[in-house]
Structure formats: structure tokens, C-alpha cells
Enzyme design. Structure first.
Site, PDB file in Angstrom:
ATOM      1  N   HIS A 139      -5.088   6.599 -10.960  1.00 43.31           N
ATOM      2  CA  HIS A 139      -4.011   6.712 -11.955  1.00 43.31           C
ATOM      3  C   HIS A 139      -2.728   7.212 -11.291  1.00 43.31           C
ATOM      4  O   HIS A 139      -1.635   6.681 -11.538  1.00 43.31           O
ATOM      5  CB  HIS A 139      -4.449   7.665 -13.069  1.00 43.31           C
ATOM      6  CG  HIS A 139      -3.416   7.905 -14.110  1.00 43.31           C
ATOM      7  ND1 HIS A 139      -3.308   7.139 -15.257  1.00 43.31           N
ATOM      8  CD2 HIS A 139      -2.424   8.825 -14.199  1.00 43.31           C
ATOM      9  CE1 HIS A 139      -2.308   7.577 -15.991  1.00 43.31           C
ATOM     10  NE2 HIS A 139      -1.746   8.602 -15.369  1.00 43.31           N
ATOM     11  N   GLU A 140      -2.855   8.228 -10.447  1.00 44.59           N
ATOM     12  CA  GLU A 140      -1.678   8.775  -9.775  1.00 44.59           C
ATOM     13  C   GLU A 140      -1.112   7.777  -8.764  1.00 44.59           C
ATOM     14  O   GLU A 140       0.106   7.660  -8.619  1.00 44.59           O
ATOM     15  CB  GLU A 140      -2.038  10.088  -9.077  1.00 44.59           C
ATOM     16  CG  GLU A 140      -2.539  11.182 -10.006  1.00 44.59           C
ATOM     17  CD  GLU A 140      -1.569  11.491 -11.130  1.00 44.59           C
ATOM     18  OE1 GLU A 140      -0.340  11.416 -10.902  1.00 44.59           O
ATOM     19  OE2 GLU A 140      -2.028  11.810 -12.243  1.00 44.59           O
ATOM     20  N   HIS A 143       1.039   5.331 -10.565  1.00 49.99           N
ATOM     21  CA  HIS A 143       2.376   5.850 -10.871  1.00 49.99           C
ATOM     22  C   HIS A 143       3.321   5.617  -9.688  1.00 49.99           C
ATOM     23  O   HIS A 143       4.474   5.218  -9.868  1.00 49.99           O
ATOM     24  CB  HIS A 143       2.313   7.349 -11.167  1.00 49.99           C
ATOM     25  CG  HIS A 143       1.997   7.684 -12.588  1.00 49.99           C
ATOM     26  ND1 HIS A 143       2.669   7.145 -13.665  1.00 49.99           N
ATOM     27  CD2 HIS A 143       1.080   8.542 -13.127  1.00 49.99           C
ATOM     28  CE1 HIS A 143       2.191   7.645 -14.790  1.00 49.99           C
ATOM     29  NE2 HIS A 143       1.227   8.491 -14.493  1.00 49.99           N
ATOM     30  N   GLU A 199       2.573   5.909 -18.749  1.00 49.80           N
ATOM     31  CA  GLU A 199       1.194   6.394 -18.683  1.00 49.80           C
ATOM     32  C   GLU A 199       0.210   5.257 -18.970  1.00 49.80           C
ATOM     33  O   GLU A 199      -0.830   5.148 -18.316  1.00 49.80           O
ATOM     34  CB  GLU A 199       0.984   7.538 -19.679  1.00 49.80           C
ATOM     35  CG  GLU A 199       1.688   8.828 -19.322  1.00 49.80           C
ATOM     36  CD  GLU A 199       1.082   9.518 -18.105  1.00 49.80           C
ATOM     37  OE1 GLU A 199       0.111   9.002 -17.519  1.00 49.80           O
ATOM     38  OE2 GLU A 199       1.604  10.583 -17.717  1.00 49.80           O
TER      39      GLU A 199
END
Length: 218
Positions: A139-140, A143, A199
Site C-alpha cells: 500500500h505504501e 502511494h 487511499e
């Protein structure tokens, strides 16, 4: 005439940002994992080049390193780096990544611009399986790949342009504005808090990263 031109520039840039956000939601644009690496998921209005983004992330990461207690155990750091680099290989990221572990109970991880990712020991401890830890890290990474931090910072700067005196806007330029905004801040909230759309995109891209990484290991 100069005032009208300056306001028109602000509106045009803001409109361009909005259009880019809508384009990112086009059906099928990011739905094909086979095209990972060639999808340009970070495309959009951005005042930061990749080089500046990496430099900014390095500066912020140094602040984190000064303030936090980093885990130096080579077994833990090598383990986290191995997971992270495997995920990065299966992502759309265009920058090199560095993974570090912070001593802390927070069940979390966070990324900074330019590929600097920090994982709390609290997250490692509560993960029942490696896949759970990898999902949070993916997930990071997503980003960073989508350049959410600097694209969001760009939107914030655009929103602030209309409130800056015209003499400052025309005399010093956007680079000076960005430098002033970042001065004296360890980790600006701009780089740690994301819009709901960002997100959701990170969730979606992160799932793809994790799935492709698993296939690579099979």
C-alpha cells in the site's frame, strides 16, 4: 492586465489538476497487471520532478532518522528489505526504495516521497502472516508509485497561489514558494495524509503489487 493573467494561470492549473484526477479514474486504465511498469500511474500535474521528489524524500527521511529510534538488527532489516524490494520489482515505481524499521507500538507503516518507507515494529508484531505485512508495505509503495505526496503538495500550492501577493508570485516564482512552505518542518502533513481517492488507488494498486509478487515467487 498582469493581475488578470496571474488569476487565469491559477484557474487553468487548478482545472488541469481536476481533469487529471478524473482521467485517473477512467475504467480500465490501471486494471491490467500485465502492464505494470508501463502504465505511468504517477501521471498528473506535479511541480516536482522525480529528482526533486527523491531529494525531498531524502531530506524528510533524515529528519525521521534523527527523531525516531531505528531498529539496527541485521536479521530484521534484511527481512523487511527483502519483502519490500520484491514488492517494488512488481510495482509501477520509478524510483529506488529504502526500507527501515522504527521501534514503536504503532501497527502502521508510512512512506515519504521518493521511495523512503518506514515500518513500525508494532506492525511486524501483529502480522500473523508475512502476507499481512506485505500488504501494508505494498500500500505504501503504491502511494510512492502514484506520486501521491508531491501531486497533493502541488494541489495545495495551487490552492494557495491565489492568496499570495502578486509581487511575491511574479517576483520569486513557485520554487521559492515551495521552499518557504517546507522550511522548518520535519514531516509536513501534506506528505502523510491522503485524500480518499488516493487511499483507494493505493489499495487497488497495492493488491496488484502483492498478487504479482506472489506469482513471481511461485
Amino acid at each position: 492586465m498582469r493581475i488578470v493573467w496571474a488569476r487565469s494561470l491559477v484557474l487553468a492549473l487548478a482545472c488541469s489538476v481536476a481533469c487529471s484526477s478524473l482521467a485517473a479514474q477512467s475504467p480500465g486504465k490501471k486494471d491490467d497487471p500485465a502492464q505494470i511498469g508501463a502504465r505511468d500511474v504517477g501521471k498528473g500535474v506535479n511541480f516536482y520532478s522525480l529528482e526533486k521528489e527523491i531529494a525531498l524524500g531524502r531530506q524528510l527521511a533524515q529528519e525521521v532518522q534523527r527523531q525516531a529510534k531505528l531498529v539496527e538488527d541485521p536479521l530484521i532489516t534484511e527481512y523487511i528489505n527483502r519483502i519490500g524490494q520484491n514488492l517494488v520489482r512488481n510495482s509501477d515505481a520509478k524510483v529506488p526504495f529504502t526500507f527501515q524499521v522504527i521501534e514503536g507500538d504503532s501497527p502502521n507503516a508510512f512512506a515519504l516521497p521518493g521511495g523512503y518507507v518506514f515500518i513500525y515494529t508494532g506492525l511486524i508484531k501483529i502480522a500473523d502472516e508475512e502476507a499481512e505485512l506485505a500488504a501494508a508495505m505494498a500500500h505504501e509503495i503504491a502511494h510512492v508509485a502514484a506520486r501521491h505526496m508531491t501531486r497533493q503538495a502541488t494541489k495545495s500550492e495551487l490552492a494557495n497561489l491565489a492568496t499570495i501577493p502578486l509581487s511575491v508570485l511574479l517576483g520569486n516564482g513557485l520554487g521559492a514558494i515551495a521552499a518557504r512552505q517546507g522550511a522548518g518542518l520535519a514531516i509536513p502533513a501534506t506528505f502523510l495524509h491522503f485524500a480518499r481517492l488516493d487511499e483507494s488507488e493505493a489499495d487497488y494498486l497495492g493488491v496488484q503489487i502483492g498478487r504479482e509478487s506472489c506469482r513471481e515467487r511461485v
